[in-house]
Design a protein around this motif. Structure first.
Motif, PDB file in Angstrom:
ATOM      1  N   LEU A 198     -28.214  30.062 -67.264  1.00 24.47           N
ATOM      2  CA  LEU A 198     -27.786  28.843 -66.562  1.00 24.47           C
ATOM      3  C   LEU A 198     -26.289  28.655 -66.775  1.00 24.47           C
ATOM      4  O   LEU A 198     -25.822  28.517 -67.901  1.00 24.47           O
ATOM      5  CB  LEU A 198     -28.545  27.612 -67.075  1.00 24.47           C
ATOM      6  N   GLN A 199     -25.548  28.641 -65.667  1.00 23.54           N
ATOM      7  CA  GLN A 199     -24.087  28.479 -65.706  1.00 23.54           C
ATOM      8  C   GLN A 199     -23.716  27.105 -65.185  1.00 23.54           C
ATOM      9  O   GLN A 199     -24.036  26.752 -64.050  1.00 23.54           O
ATOM     10  CB  GLN A 199     -23.433  29.567 -64.839  1.00 23.54           C
ATOM     11  N   TYR A 200     -23.040  26.343 -66.035  1.00 27.08           N
ATOM     12  CA  TYR A 200     -22.688  24.957 -65.704  1.00 27.08           C
ATOM     13  C   TYR A 200     -21.173  24.822 -65.615  1.00 27.08           C
ATOM     14  O   TYR A 200     -20.431  25.457 -66.356  1.00 27.08           O
ATOM     15  CB  TYR A 200     -23.223  24.015 -66.791  1.00 27.08           C
TER      16      TYR A 200
ATOM     17  N   TYR B   1     -17.847  21.813 -64.053  1.00 25.40           N
ATOM     18  CA  TYR B   1     -17.432  20.595 -63.352  1.00 25.40           C
ATOM     19  C   TYR B   1     -16.166  20.897 -62.542  1.00 25.40           C
ATOM     20  O   TYR B   1     -16.193  20.975 -61.339  1.00 25.40           O
ATOM     21  CB  TYR B   1     -17.222  19.458 -64.359  1.00 25.40           C
TER      22      TYR B   1
ATOM     23  N   ARG C 226     -31.016  21.234 -74.616  1.00 23.78           N
ATOM     24  CA  ARG C 226     -30.734  22.632 -74.256  1.00 23.78           C
ATOM     25  C   ARG C 226     -31.586  23.619 -75.054  1.00 23.78           C
ATOM     26  O   ARG C 226     -31.850  24.742 -74.595  1.00 23.78           O
ATOM     27  CB  ARG C 226     -29.242  22.900 -74.495  1.00 23.78           C
TER      28      ARG C 226
ATOM     29  N   TYR D  74     -27.117  29.925 -71.981  1.00 25.76           N
ATOM     30  CA  TYR D  74     -26.465  28.769 -71.362  1.00 25.76           C
ATOM     31  C   TYR D  74     -24.959  28.956 -71.452  1.00 25.76           C
ATOM     32  O   TYR D  74     -24.430  29.337 -72.500  1.00 25.76           O
ATOM     33  CB  TYR D  74     -26.878  27.476 -72.072  1.00 25.76           C
TER      34      TYR D  74
ATOM     35  N   ILE E  60     -20.986  27.271 -70.268  1.00 27.42           N
ATOM     36  CA  ILE E  60     -20.070  26.327 -69.626  1.00 27.42           C
ATOM     37  C   ILE E  60     -18.873  27.149 -69.157  1.00 27.42           C
ATOM     38  O   ILE E  60     -18.216  27.818 -69.969  1.00 27.42           O
ATOM     39  CB  ILE E  60     -19.604  25.230 -70.602  1.00 27.42           C
TER      40      ILE E  60
ATOM     41  N   GLU F 274     -25.488  25.078 -62.049  1.00 23.29           N
ATOM     42  CA  GLU F 274     -25.735  23.636 -62.106  1.00 23.29           C
ATOM     43  C   GLU F 274     -24.410  22.892 -62.146  1.00 23.29           C
ATOM     44  O   GLU F 274     -23.459  23.306 -62.811  1.00 23.29           O
ATOM     45  CB  GLU F 274     -26.543  23.292 -63.360  1.00 23.29           C
ATOM     46  N   GLY F 275     -24.366  21.767 -61.421  1.00 25.84           N
ATOM     47  CA  GLY F 275     -23.195  20.899 -61.462  1.00 25.84           C
ATOM     48  C   GLY F 275     -23.546  19.548 -60.879  1.00 25.84           C
ATOM     49  O   GLY F 275     -24.460  19.426 -60.059  1.00 25.84           O
TER      50      GLY F 275
ATOM     51  N   GLU G   8     -35.537  19.308 -63.936  1.00 28.03           N
ATOM     52  CA  GLU G   8     -34.605  20.415 -63.681  1.00 28.03           C
ATOM     53  C   GLU G   8     -35.057  21.685 -64.399  1.00 28.03           C
ATOM     54  O   GLU G   8     -35.053  22.775 -63.823  1.00 28.03           O
ATOM     55  CB  GLU G   8     -33.194  20.025 -64.142  1.00 28.03           C
TER      56      GLU G   8
END
Length: 686
Positions: A454-456, A458, A473, A483, A485, A535-536, A674
């Motif tokens: 999962l790549q998050y 903003y 998490r 995971y 960021i 995800e964002g 989610e």
């Protein structure tokens, strides 16, 4: 999976939107009306479709919720902080959703005074949020704001802390924050425009008078600016701040003279930002004046505040972003960011003593100064956490350099930080720039391309995404997920230029950076396109909208929370909350150059007939930041345009706004939806 359920198809009613002799057709413009029953019916139909399609995951969602909740200490409390004769504490009780705010006079052994029990106050409300607790200097009165709709419009009230009585005066449409003058009876507060929700007015209220007698102290005429008021740390001055994305201006008034006139500290100059702190006859100014992109620290006498009197204390540095200062009687604490990480520098005012940095060992972490309201102390309170280390509140003695961990976040159950590995890795962007990523995974991970990932990100407003710890998490990591960021441009993770290079006419860098990070983790064997998820939320939801249009084949699933996807229509409508204040971030589409550029990425305007990944889109009916109709229209368009039968869900919380549900544990239900969405796609059933 049930395939017999028909997805809702929104009615097509073409609506022409013309600007710069260019016409766009919005087939779903009619959804822009939350008062229309047909709109409510459509949103309910989408919710029913989502519920039916995911019914087989409901038990798992409940299990995930209980699992995540079980890691959280229910009867928890904050580390007390001492201010003006009292210790202040926020605590939670077992089985209750909301905080209890209390205080103890002079000693932690003293009797607890409960200021607010939000569990009692929230009874009968589907949403509740209290903010802006502000105690008068004589410790008798407390002002506070309450929102029961989730549109960030707070009703301001005053409570007598001696008798427990509420003042009969309720002031609506405020930001929730306020500040007391030194006379303990004059309260200053900010109000919002009823249509745009812009905080544009500062009022003065006297205890014992009616709202009709409140005096307008300041009106911010420029609709790209917001205004607020506060008392700075030395308590000598009341400060009115006016800020836009790129420009700031302050007005000051002695706190013991509440009926005096505020005076301008330094007039606004476009693209000059500054903020002010007061100490011992001087103001300290953090500013980007004279192209100091990473900011510098300056000083001036308190009675000569114009820019011509500013003297440099800490010069601008190309490689170091000055993020903030905390002023104490004997020390100046400087928060800096270099190479993507925060560093805290302690500088004694005594020139004979040397400055030094707090030591941090981890490869990727987040450190930040905490609640430091006391001037005359040698103790600095700061916070520390990393991707595998729960957050700690630490008291550091700046003289002896000894530290005391006041509290480490307790993770219930079998958690052991040594079971998880954190790394910082670097992807190369399209233009050759190195983009850092903070990643965490369970020990024993093999780079064979099979790991769900999962790549998050903003990537907007200069907001840096810190490598933080999360108990929720762990439910991903323990099931084999990696995971990440992605610290993409548009944030300020690598300094001010990182932000400048990801906004306005450089915005495409933000999207291309995220894609480059995805390509990198696939190329390095961390995962594959069959197992990669993105995800964002909000502006990060815009990011999701752009990447699924441009590179849908890179992702198996995408989660877009309250996504800002109808960029053109929103930015051309200056009656929508927040629009005008956003011109410095995205551009003003009333100018053709910006219109054309924004149109090149606006997600809803670039949906095409192609295969899209599985998508879960969430929103709130009362959202004041990104209106619900943006994701609703986007999903409606995707439904008829996409050329495959992958999942597409719109999940609207009919009772919440931008921040989602309000209860302490209610938000976990949204996270469990989610996670269940991704686990289902991965065939993970428990």
């Amino acid at each position: 999976m049930s395939k017999h359920i028909q997805a809702p198809v929104a009615t097509v009613r073409p609506h022409e939107l013309t600007a710069h002799n260019h016409t766009r057709i919005d087939n779903y413009f009619w959804l822009n009306n939350r008062e229309d029953q047909e709109v409510i019916d459509y949103l309910n139909a989408e919710n029913a479709y989502y519920e039916a399609e995911t019914a087989h995951t409901k038990t798992f969602q409940t299990d995930l919720f209980e699992e995540m909740k079980s890691r959280i200490k229910e009867d928890d409390s904050s580390v007390p902080y001492f201010y003006n004769g009292y210790y202040y504490i926020t605590r939670f009780e077992k089985g209750k959703d909301y905080p209890i705010f209390s205080r103890k006079k002079e000693s932690l052994e003293a009797k607890e005074e409960i200021m607010f029990d939000c569990n009692v106050m929230a009874e009968g409300q589907s949403y509740f949020h209290l903010r802006g607790i502000n105690v008068s200097e004589d410790n008798q009165w407390v002002a506070f704001g309450v929102d029961t709709v989730s549109r960030r419009e707070y009703t301001l009230q005053v409570k007598n802390l001696i008798t427990g009585e509420l003042s009969p005066v309720s002031i609506e449409k405020t930001t929730g924050s306020s500040t007391w003058a030194a006379d303990n009876k004059t309260l200053f507060y900010s109000r919002k425009d009823e249509v745009t929700l812009r905080a544009d007015k500062i009022y003065k209220h006297k205890l014992g008078t009616s709202i009709e007698q409140d005096v307008l102290v300041y009106f911010e005429e420029d609709d790209t600016f917001d205004t607020h008021i506060f008392k700075e740390k030395s308590r000598k001055y009341l400060v009115i701040g006016s800020e836009s994305t790129l420009t700031s201006e302050y007005r000051i008034l002695e706190s013991n003279n509440p009926d005096g006139a505020f005076r301008i500290f330094q007039e606004r100059v476009r693209e000059v930002e500054y903020n002010i702190s007061h100490y011992d006859g001087h103001f300290y100014i953090m500013t980007n004046l004279d192209e100091a992109d990473n900011f510098k620290l300056m000083q001036c006498p308190e009675n000569k505040t114009g820019v011509e009197h500013w003297v440099e204390l800490i010069p601008h540095r190309e490689e170091v972003l000055l993020e903030g200062v905390d002023i104490f009687k004997d020390y100046l604490v400087i928060s800096e960011r270099s190479n993507g990480l925060v560093h805290l520098r302690i500088q004694p005012w005594d020139k004979n003593k040397e400055a030094y940095y707090l030591p941090f060992e981890s490869e990727t972490y987040n450190a930040y100064t905490g609640t430091n309201l006391d001037f005359d102390t040698e103790i600095l309170r700061y916070g520390y956490q990393s991707m595998n280390t729960p957050s700690s509140v630490i008291d550091f003695n700046m003289r002896t350099r000894e530290k005391e961990v006041k509290k480490e976040q307790e993770v219930l159950g079998t958690f052991d930080k040594n079971n998880y590995v954190e790394e910082r890795i670097w992807a190369t962007a399209k233009d050759g720039v190195k983009i850092p990523m903070s990643i965490v995974y369970k020990k024993g991970m093999k780079k064979d391309g099979t790991n769900p990932f999962l790549q998050y990100a903003y990537g907007s407003y200069g907001y840096s995404m810190e490598p933080y710890f999360s108990t929720t998490r762990l439910s991903l990591l323990d099931r084999g997920f990696i995971y990440a960021i992605a610290h993409i441009r548009g944030g300020e993770d690598m300094g001010r230029q990182w932000y400048e290079d990801g906004k306005l006419l450089e915005k495409w860098n933000t999207f291309d950076d995220f894609i480059a990070c995805s390509e990198y983790v696939i190329a390095e064997g961390y995962t594959s396109a069959e197992h990669l998820y993105a995800e964002g939320g909000s502006a990060g939801g815009l990011l999701m909208g752009v990447v699924v249009n441009k590179r849908p084949e890179l992702y198996n699933g995408v989660i877009a929370q309250v996504p800002f996807v109808d960029v053109m229509t929103t930015m051309l409508d200056d009656t929508i909350p927040l629009t005008t204040g956003e011109y410095d971030e995205w551009g003003n589409p009333n100018e053709k150059e910006y219109y054309d550029y924004m149109l090149s990425y606006s997600p809803i305007d670039n949906v095409v007939a192609q295969d899209y990944p599985n998508m879960y889109v969430s929103t709130g009916l009362h959202d004041s930041q990104v209106q619900y109709w943006e994701p609703a229209k986007w999903v409606a368009k995707l439904r008829v345009m996409k050329t495959n039968d992958k999942q597409l869900y719109l999940d609207t919380n009919m009772e919440a706004g931008h921040g989602g549900a309000s209860g302490r544990f209610e938000a976990l239900k949204e996270v469990s939806k989610e996670f269940a969405f991704m686990f289902d796609l991965e065939g993970i059933k428990e």
